[in-house]
Scaffold this active site. Sequence first.
Site, PDB file in Angstrom:
ATOM      1  N   THR A 126       0.824  -1.208   0.000  1.00 31.79           N
ATOM      2  CA  THR A 126       0.000   0.000   0.000  1.00 31.79           C
ATOM      3  C   THR A 126       0.856   1.254   0.000  1.00 31.79           C
ATOM      4  O   THR A 126       1.994   1.245   0.493  1.00 31.79           O
ATOM      5  CB  THR A 126      -0.906   0.012   1.253  1.00 31.79           C
ATOM      6  OG1 THR A 126      -1.582   1.275   1.373  1.00 31.79           O
ATOM      7  CG2 THR A 126      -0.095  -0.213   2.522  1.00 31.79           C
ATOM      8  N   TYR A 166      -2.344   0.009  10.602  1.00 26.84           N
ATOM      9  CA  TYR A 166      -2.426  -0.541   9.249  1.00 26.84           C
ATOM     10  C   TYR A 166      -1.130  -0.300   8.482  1.00 26.84           C
ATOM     11  O   TYR A 166      -0.580  -1.210   7.846  1.00 26.84           O
ATOM     12  CB  TYR A 166      -3.598   0.086   8.509  1.00 26.84           C
ATOM     13  CG  TYR A 166      -3.677  -0.286   7.044  1.00 26.84           C
ATOM     14  CD1 TYR A 166      -4.121  -1.538   6.654  1.00 26.84           C
ATOM     15  CD2 TYR A 166      -3.322   0.629   6.053  1.00 26.84           C
ATOM     16  CE1 TYR A 166      -4.200  -1.893   5.312  1.00 26.84           C
ATOM     17  CE2 TYR A 166      -3.397   0.285   4.708  1.00 26.84           C
ATOM     18  CZ  TYR A 166      -3.833  -0.970   4.347  1.00 26.84           C
ATOM     19  OH  TYR A 166      -3.900  -1.309   3.022  1.00 26.84           O
TER      20      TYR A 166
END
Length: 346
Positions: A126, A166
């Site tokens: 990501t 995250y």
Amino acid sequence: MNILITGGAGFIGYNAAEHFARAGRHVHLIDNYCRTGSLENARDLKKRFPKILTSSKVDVRHPAQIRRVIASRKWDAIIHLAGQVAVTTSTRNPRQDFETNALGTLNILEGMRICASQALLIFASTNKVYGNLERVKVKKGTRAYFFPQFARGIPESVGLDFHSPYGCSKGAADQYIIDYSRIYGLNTVVFRQSCIYGKHQFGIEDQGWVAWFTIAALYNQPITIFGDGLQARDVLCATDLARLYQLAIEHKDCVNGKAYNIGGGPANVLSLVQLLEILEKKLDRSITTRCADWRPGDQRVYVSDLAAITRDLGWKPDINYHQGISMLADWALEQEQQLRKLGLIR
């Protein structure tokens, strides 16, 4: 060619599975079916490709389950998409986020090291591994934030800076995958993906904003703008991403051990307000929104520099965001019954 896709019933998994199954490859999906719409996606794929697509319920957090699947066949590639996908969820339950993203990835790597060292591992990382890009100057434009010093987007040379649970869990997995290539000689590549959207994305407010805005606008659901709405991303249609996965498999020696920033690039930068404008034009009506504070870890802007992946594989997006959003909207209009069943619209 045998392809194993973890998280294969998610929307990126669906598009990847469809891409390879259409090409006649054997595809096996594993998923724990915790995401909204994942079970429906798996059933649809198995119905469409009954002879070459199989699936099983497996949780990447359980190493014995993972090892059995990896040992069951000689895989040409493992596309690792399984994971906890929302920053907001990670702040509420950081342990689950870690176990799914970091430990789950280690389980995949160990299974490969023991049972499938010949396969290529493609990991969906990501852009959050770059954090808030606090050292990169950001300017506020009339319709979107932008990088005045990085007109082509953020290159891989920008330092990593994990923000939020995250960001930490995905960043740890990202680095483990690079190191397993270096230390154990596994074939791996990391794609630090920006905003991916497309058909079969059952978007929700916490994750999948392009799909969520599209579904909400089509069916008059409330839309909340967190921040000022000018935060921008380079958006990439999932079908273009699936095509990239194929190129990586075909040229694994070229990408082995590397990490690439992957998104729509500078030609496909879209802010929240710009997406709403596109949807308003398509629907020929105004869309009502409500405002809320910024969410933690939300970058003002992120754009991928595609120079490295274009140089190494000749890849760049084919589908611009106008075409992609139109395809997404057409799909969502066909899914009214399913969306109601899943509780995404009332």
